[in-house]
Design a protein around this motif. Structure first.
Motif, mmCIF file in Angstrom:
data_model
loop_
_atom_site.group_PDB
_atom_site.id
_atom_site.type_symbol
_atom_site.label_atom_id
_atom_site.label_comp_id
_atom_site.label_asym_id
_atom_site.label_seq_id
_atom_site.Cartn_x
_atom_site.Cartn_y
_atom_site.Cartn_z
ATOM 1 N N ASP A 194 0.575 -1.411 0.477
ATOM 2 C CA ASP A 194 -0.222 -0.200 -0.319
ATOM 3 C C ASP A 194 1.201 1.152 -0.179
ATOM 4 O OD1 ASP A 194 -1.617 1.839 0.290
ATOM 5 O OD2 ASP A 194 -2.845 1.170 2.107
ATOM 6 N N LEU B 239 2.319 5.362 -8.292
ATOM 7 C CA LEU B 239 1.619 4.473 -7.596
ATOM 8 C C LEU B 239 0.447 4.117 -8.983
ATOM 9 C CD1 LEU B 239 0.926 8.003 -5.739
ATOM 10 C CD2 LEU B 239 1.840 5.854 -5.449
ATOM 11 N N ASN C 123 -1.405 0.634 -7.005
ATOM 12 C CA ASN C 123 -2.693 0.850 -6.774
ATOM 13 C C ASN C 123 -3.279 -0.354 -7.612
ATOM 14 O OD1 ASN C 123 -2.531 2.970 -5.145
ATOM 15 N ND2 ASN C 123 -2.299 4.598 -6.495
ATOM 16 N N LYS D 108 -4.065 -3.892 -5.883
ATOM 17 C CA LYS D 108 -5.084 -3.540 -5.252
ATOM 18 C C LYS D 108 -5.550 -3.570 -5.857
ATOM 19 C CE LYS D 108 -4.414 -0.220 -2.086
ATOM 20 N NZ LYS D 108 -4.297 1.197 -1.597
#
Length: 469
Positions: free
Chosen positions: A448, A461, A465, A468
């Motif tokens: 994270d 990012l 991301n 996730k």
């Protein structure tokens, strides 16, 4: 020019790296809480989990096989033989020790490569030491030095050296002309490398397990048929390592040659394997999982393949009676004792596959460096042509002088890389603690970015991301 190159090699390999690589390995081993021992099963688990889907990535298993393609080369056959003839059986013990601490170094550098990876213009995942130097340390100049050194060593010169080994083995076993062998190897390599990173990964995924597996099966056959000698051989290795058995050069000779050959073989800390580690889609989706995969690569290269060669040689008795054989001829003679005249041909074929996969694996690292230097498609095309020409040239020319240049280039890139991973070691520790803390409650730790504000503006990012979801 030769005197300058020799001076640099003396500095790099006589002082900086022989101690630096070992010291850094010990440092990460201690600071990461003996990760490679306490969490050894996790190294296998990170490879065996089903690959996750990610745009532009290859699977962890493909990344492992591609790094092994580069790691497992003629050094596993010739280098081990040289270590034994120069340092005695005890050199193998010190190769084991280097591999043990090298697993922690390999873990650290590949974890960082995963963290700072990005995508190129074609959507392919890219990363490696040059990228974490540029982003993590805000030192693009260091990344550029590393990238240029990598291209010289792995993209060009080492391919000539591997081709020279193939040509020599083919000429000795089958009386094939070196130039012809070089052309054929270049054509085969060209078919693979012009397909790009994904094609290289698919070929490595298919060839490397078969290549290493057959070699290890032969070694297991020899061990099984001479099982009563195994305790004696292992005892000889350990006793010679500490000078309890008469050894060439004594304990110092065993240690020095074992460490040198071990470092050269497993490449931990050199900054080579992280280039392909960054191209993988890890599962679990956390930088540490790909670090574990590449740490396992060191174990396979040295503890399994190099040890197999050592046992084959020591069990054969070829060295008894003052034999002057070394390198590939020693390994071939040893194999001949165990399985007859076919042993010479088996080793020649093994060298072909070991060296050929090293060529395509080495190229994949160099392509990554060209991308970092923003060479574009034109730069990659030039690298491919130059690399293939070096294969043909290396097949029939002596490569001694140019190999010294490659040693100097590799020494420079390794030195820069060691400084970089030491400066970023705090980040490696944080990632490791995060991963294993999550492992207490889940099979799939997730990275994270919000937990890492210190690098939030330095990493991609979008990539993390996506993972996730």
């Amino acid at each position: 020019m030769d005197s300058i190159i020799n001076f640099l090699n003396n500095i790099f390999w006589g002082y900086i790296l022989i101690y630096g690589l070992l010291a850094v390995g010990i440092y990460f081993t201690v600071r990461l809480g003996f990760l490679q021992i306490r969490h050894f099963p996790e190294f296998f688990r990170s490879v065996l989990k089903a690959p996750s889907k990610d745009r532009g990535g290859i699977s962890p298993f493909q990344a492992l096989c591609t790094s092994l393609a580069s790691r497992i080369g003629t050094g596993n056959l010739a280098g081990v033989a040289v270590a034994i003839t120069l340092g005695g059986p005890g050199a193998i013990f010190w190769m084991w020790m280097v591999a043990l601490v090298g697993m922690a170094t390999a873990y650290a550098e590949s974890t960082l490569a995963q963290l700072f990876k990005t995508r190129d213009e074609n959507g392919q995942l890219r990363g490696g030491p040059a990228f974490y130097m540029s982003k993590g340390l805000n030192a693009p100049w260091a990344g550029a030095i590393f990238a240029v050194s990598l291209i010289i060593a792995f993209g060009l010169v080492f391919n000539a050296v591997q081709a020279n080994s193939i040509a020599g083995a083919m000429e000795g076993a089958f009386d094939l002309p070196p130039i012809g062998v070089g052309v054929v190897v270049a054509i085969l390599a060209g078919v693979v490398i012009f397909g790009g990173i994904r094609t290289i990964a698919r070929v490595a995924e298919f060839v490397v397990p078969i290549m290493a597996g057959l070699y290890l099966l032969v070694a297991l056959y020899v061990i099984a048929t001479n099982i009563s000698e195994v305790p004696h051989i292992l005892g000889l290795i350990v006793k010679s390592a500490f000078g309890f058995e008469e050894a060439i050069g004594g304990i110092a000779g065993a240690m020095l040659n074992g460490i040198k050959r071990g470092l050269f073989s497993n490449e931990a800390g050199m900054g080579s394997a992280p280039n392909i580690a960054a191209a993988a889609t890890p599962n679990p989706h956390h930088p540490s999982s790909q670090g574990l995969v590449q740490g396992l690569g060191v174990f396979i290269d040295t503890i399994l393949v190099c040890t197999a060669t050592a046992i084959l040689i020591l069990m054969s008795g070829v060295l008894e009676g003052g034999s002057t054989l070394t390198g590939v001829p020693l390994t071939q003679a040893a194999m001949g004792v165990h399985i007859g005249s076919i042993g010479t041909y088996f080793i020649a074929i093994a060298i072909f596959f070991f060296a050929f996969t090293s060529i395509i694996g080495n190229y994949s690292y160099a392509e990554n460096a060209v991308v970092f230097l923003k060479g574009g498609k034109a730069g990659i095309f030039v690298l491919r042509i130059a690399g293939l020409l070096m294969v043909v040239w290396g097949a029939y020319e002596s490569v001694a002088t140019v190999f010294n240049l490659a040693d100097a280039a590799m020494g420079l890139m390794a030195t820069v890389n060691l400084v970089a991973i030491m400066l970023l070691s705090g980040l490696v520790v944080k990632l490791t603690k995060d991963y294993f803390q999550q492992r207490k409650t889940t099979d799939s730790p997730i990275f994270d970015p919000k937990d890492y504000p210190e690098v939030a503006e330095k990493i991609d990012l979008n990539i993390w991301n996506e993972g996730k979801k």
